[in-house]
Design an enzyme around this catalytic site. Structure first.
Site, PDB file in Angstrom:
ATOM      1  N   ASN A 196      -6.408  -0.691  -1.211  1.00  0.00           N
ATOM      2  CA  ASN A 196      -6.872   0.284  -0.224  1.00  0.00           C
ATOM      3  C   ASN A 196      -8.325   0.119   0.181  1.00  0.00           C
ATOM      4  OD1 ASN A 196      -6.369   2.948   1.271  1.00  0.00           O
ATOM      5  ND2 ASN A 196      -8.217   3.383   0.097  1.00  0.00           N
ATOM      6  N   HIS A 226       1.652   4.994  -2.863  1.00  0.00           N
ATOM      7  CA  HIS A 226       1.822   6.374  -2.386  1.00  0.00           C
ATOM      8  C   HIS A 226       3.238   6.899  -2.612  1.00  0.00           C
ATOM      9  CE1 HIS A 226      -1.980   7.061  -0.073  1.00  0.00           C
ATOM     10  NE2 HIS A 226      -2.024   5.733  -0.128  1.00  0.00           N
ATOM     11  N   HIS A 261       0.821  -1.209   0.000  1.00  0.00           N
ATOM     12  CA  HIS A 261       0.000   0.000   0.000  1.00  0.00           C
ATOM     13  C   HIS A 261       0.859   1.264   0.000  1.00  0.00           C
ATOM     14  CE1 HIS A 261      -3.272   2.608   2.122  1.00  0.00           C
ATOM     15  NE2 HIS A 261      -3.191   2.873   0.827  1.00  0.00           N
ATOM     16  N   ILE A 293      -6.638   9.052  -1.091  1.00  0.00           N
ATOM     17  CA  ILE A 293      -6.953   8.815   0.313  1.00  0.00           C
ATOM     18  C   ILE A 293      -5.886   7.908   0.882  1.00  0.00           C
ATOM     19  CG2 ILE A 293      -8.375   6.803  -0.124  1.00  0.00           C
ATOM     20  CD1 ILE A 293      -8.963   9.453   2.593  1.00  0.00           C
ATOM     21  N   HIS A 295      -3.714   0.933  -6.585  1.00  0.00           N
ATOM     22  CA  HIS A 295      -4.047   1.521  -5.291  1.00  0.00           C
ATOM     23  C   HIS A 295      -5.445   1.124  -4.831  1.00  0.00           C
ATOM     24  CE1 HIS A 295      -5.590   4.716  -2.570  1.00  0.00           C
ATOM     25  NE2 HIS A 295      -4.451   4.433  -1.963  1.00  0.00           N
TER      26      HIS A 295
END
Length: 839
Positions: A690, A498, A493, A839, A686
């Site tokens: 997520n 990110h 993740h 997010i 993602h």
């Protein structure tokens, strides 16, 4: 005579009418009514400046306000007087002469020939007294390669890029719009004490890492290599203003965060008031944390306790939520079958359709071996009876044995980790692919380093249905789930989505003009990512942050992710390449297969749906690039693309600059591959790791984050405790009450889709790039995603595909595009692929 001169002057003038739309958010007083604008001509050059000729100035006055879907906008109508030879406006400059910032959504201008020029803005405009000499400039939705830039915009194009790069010095202020790189040197807080010291990530062989956006804060007092932390109550860390949340997103994000924090605080306060045990004492106690969102009023004494635990300003923000759910919503994991999490088949299914579906791989060598040659303790006798009559060799030759490997990377860290009141093993889990395509776990090996540098110590557990052996097998699965949870959070993740994307965003803003078509292609896939990452550095991955408080890796968490960044390769982030590497697919020679691979078995929901999405993204990117690049030479001669790619390699991912696997960026194929991978990571990858977090990890027994006890060994006091009450031993092995509750609150917060989310195959407004061919190709992309939605729905109702729902009856929707034009949505839906890591 004077009247004739005025008449001739007027005949040489024409008017351009415009419409400016500004968003007015909650607690955002800026309305834009003190702003002024001027237009730049595309083709007509002012000989004095070398830039496009400018229109007269006009001010924003008498706007009209309307509210739609909870968002208030104010629209201003403006008029410009220009020379008749002015032509088409290609840019406009706006100056905010008021006291407050405002959020500029869009602008459009109609020329005297009835041609409408549109501008997507979606950015904050700060008062000129803050920004001083830097007025905001916006370019139209017509896109140009550098060598095709109209004469009137060439200097503006270059000047804008130079201003965005800054000079690498000074502390950034919230109104700055400057992009630069830095190491992850802001995770520690040594000024609070040595326990908050953290190593710098990036710029070294020991701790390589992608770069993050520079803030320029001064160094801490205790360590000149560590950047000082902002005020602990100030979450407004600097990110360039184009990367900041919109007013609606900011309001919703704050509300969701407060609700999650409130849930956690309420449960913590209740535990203190009731003097509950540090651990849950029964499974029923854990289930009591969840409800069907029945509202209950916070009791007076609880309110007072809560008020004492939070800052006054935060308590003021949550007073309106005093009548609030005291319990978390029921996670999907237990909604249909509250015992499914205990099931072996469900345990295996989640490796294919859960929130960490890209770690499992086919077994290549038996027994498994470490990279340094250390051989696993799993023996043939442990697994042969579970292979449906096949030998181990036959099963491997038929791609029927798989492994979930959390061994090699963990072993070097365990001595440090296991001194922190946690009990962690490195694990290897072998699974057999049954005839119905479900995965059956057949052996679990748990290991930790030998004493004084001796040989590893390992235990092997095999499935059992009854008695002590069944309980120990259940404990072993919990330790595997702990390993997988930490890998998921820190690597699958955080690191693989990110962190690795942020350098691409910075390089795009610094090197690709807003006029560049590739900038337009990528822009929606960068929405809010830098802001989210800055908040993560402030609350989640920093020293004392939520991940350190909930994961077994604690203060070693980010070092662990840096160790695994050493294995990261950009080219292997392509889904087909990843599937081949893990032995989950084989090469397919069929020229009609755009992915070039074929799954070993079709009932692999992540792989099956992922390849559909991958193909759609690849086709869209190919269509788009073919419209702007006529041949390979046009890519090589694009100075902005070449500077962009060079900066990504040599700076943004500078610790990987010497690797030979980077694309050379000398052909259209190189560009298409790179862009497809980047969009895949930011959107589908993602989404897959997520948005299922609350469904699966919201029930902490399914995805525990740490263990407080090792598995008991025969002949020890711990074994006697285990025999006395296996359930109590198990509950005491898991995270504490507070740790579990904090983990649930986090899972709920990060699993929510915001109502302003823009999904794959969508654009944020009706405004569009000024190119009909692009519009046609994008519609083709959207239609393909709609077809994929139908395919996914059909798969989820196919009774022969057992891994699509599993014992928990959770349909696999994490790669469901959700392209429908719903005006307002949000919440924990478990479906939808947002364009970006938002997010």
């Amino acid at each position: 005579m004077q009247h004739q001169q005025q008449h001739r002057a007027q005949s040489r003038q024409s008017t351009i009418n415009g419409e400016i739309v500004i968003v007015q958010g909650h607690k955002q007083p800026g309305s834009g009514k003190s702003a002024s604008l001027r237009l730049y001509s595309c083709a007509e050059v002012d000989p004095k400046t070398g830039k496009g000729k400018m229109s007269s100035q006009t001010n924003l006055k008498h706007g009209k306000t309307k509210t739609s879907n909870g968002e208030k906008t104010r629209t201003y109508h403006v008029k410009f007087y220009v020379e008749s030879s002015f032509g088409i406006p290609g840019a406009f400059v706006i100056r905010n002469q008021g006291k407050h910032r405002f959020f500029l959504q869009s602008a459009s201008f109609e020329t005297h020939s009835n041609q409408i020029i549109q501008f997507d803005c979606y950015s904050w405009v700060y008062p000129s007294q803050k920004t001083k000499k830097f007025d905001r400039i916006f370019f139209s939705n017509t896109k140009y390669l550098p060598n095709q830039t109209p004469q009137g915009l060439m200097k503006l194009r270059n000047k804008e890029l130079i201003s965005l790069r800054g000079d690498g010095s000074g502390e950034r202020k919230e109104w700055d719009r400057i992009y630069d790189y830095d190491y992850y040197n802001d995770l520690g807080n040594p000024d609070k004490g040595p326990e908050h010291e953290r190593p710098v990530l990036g710029g070294s062989e020991l701790h390589p890492y992608p770069r993050r956006g520079r803030t320029g804060r001064p160094p801490s007092n205790a360590d000149p290599l560590t950047e000082s932390r902002p005020c602990t109550t100030n979450l407004d860390i600097y990110v360039p203003l184009d990367e900041r949340f919109s007013p609606k997103k900011q309001s919703e994000f704050t509300s969701n965060s407060i609700q999650a924090a409130l849930q956690f605080l309420i449960h913590e306060v209740k535990a203190v008031m009731q003097k509950d045990s540090n651990h849950f004492e029964s499974f029923d106690e854990i289930h009591d944390m969840f409800s069907d969102n029945q509202n209950q009023v916070i009791e007076g004494s609880l309110e007072e306790k809560l008020k004492a635990m939070v800052p006054n300003e935060l308590f003021k923000d949550i007073t309106h939520a005093i009548k609030t759910p005291l319990k978390f919503p029921v996670p999907q994991m237990i909604a249909e079958n509250e015992f499914a999490w205990k099931d072996d088949e469900e345990f295996g299914r989640q490796m294919l359709a859960g929130i960490n579906p890209a770690r499992i791989q086919s077994l290549q060598v038996f027994p498994p071996q470490s990279k340094n040659g250390v051989v696993s303790s799993i023996e043939p006798s442990h697994i042969e009876h579970n292979l449906e009559g096949m030998t181990i060799a036959q099963a491997m030759n038929n791609w029927r044995i798989f492994i979930l490997d959390h061994h090699d990377y963990l072993i070097p860290f365990l001595r440090k980790i296991n001194t922190k009141d946690v009990c962690t093993y490195a694990s290897r889990t072998l699974l057999f692919l049954k005839s119905d395509a479900t995965l059956k776990p057949i052996a679990i090996e748990l290991s930790f380093p030998g004493f004084a540098g001796g040989q590893e110590i390992s235990w092997v557990f095999t499935p059992a249905r009854q008695g002590e052996a069944a309980a120990l097998w259940h404990y072993a699965k919990a330790h595997v789930a702990v390993n997988d949870t930490v890998y998921h959070q820190l690597v699958s993740h955080w690191l693989h989505t990110h962190a690795v994307v942020e350098p691409f965003i910075i390089a795009t803003r610094r090197q690709l003009s807003g006029m560049h078509p590739i900038h337009w292609l990528l822009d929606p896939h960068f929405k809010d990512t830098m802001h989210v990452n800055a908040l993560a550095r402030s609350m989640l991955i920093n020293s004392g942050g939520i991940l350190e408080k909930t994961l077994f890796s604690a203060e070693l968490s980010m070092e662990l992710s840096a160790e695994l960044y050493k294995e990261w390769r950009f080219d292997e982030q392509a889904l087909p390449a990843d599937l081949l590497k893990r032995g989950m697919a084989i090469e397919d020679p069929d020229p009609d297969n755009p992915t070039g691979v074929q799954l070993l078995f079709q009932d692999y929901p992540y792989g099956s749906d992922g390849l559909e999405i991958w193909s759609a993204i690849q086709a869209w990117v190919t269509d788009f690039c073919m419209l702007f690049y006529t041949d390979d030479e046009s890519v090589r001669s694009d100075e902005e693309i070449q500077a962009w790619w060079s900066e990504i390699r040599n700076v943004g991912h500078g610790d990987k600059s010497s690797e030979t696997w980077w694309y050379h960026m000398t052909s259209r194929e190189d560009l298409i591959k790179a862009l497809t991978i980047l969009i895949w990571i930011a959107s589908a990858l993602h989404a897959s790791v997520n948005f299922g977090q609350y469904a699966y990890a919201g029930y902490p027994l399914n995805r525990p984050t740490l263990c407080r006890r090792f598995i008991p060994e025969e002949g020890t006091f711990e074994y006697a405790d285990f025999l006395k009450d296996p359930d109590t031993y198990y509950l005491n092995m898991l995270p504490t009450r507070v740790e579990m509750t904090l983990g649930i609150a986090l899972a709920e917060a990060v699993s929510r889709h915001t109502s302003d989310e823009v999904y794959l195959g969508q654009r944020p407004s009706s405004l569009w790039i000024n190119n009909e061919e692009v519009s046609h190709k994008f519609e083709k992309f959207n239609q393909e995603l709609r077809n994929i939605e139908k395919i996914i729905k059909e798969k989820n109702t196919n009774p022969e595909l057992n891994n699509r729902r599993g014992r928990a009856e959770i349909p696999y929707m994490l790669l469901y595009p959700d392209t429908s034009n719903v005006e307002s949505r949000g919440g924990i839906t478990g479906k939808g692929i947002p364009n970006s890591i938002s997010i």
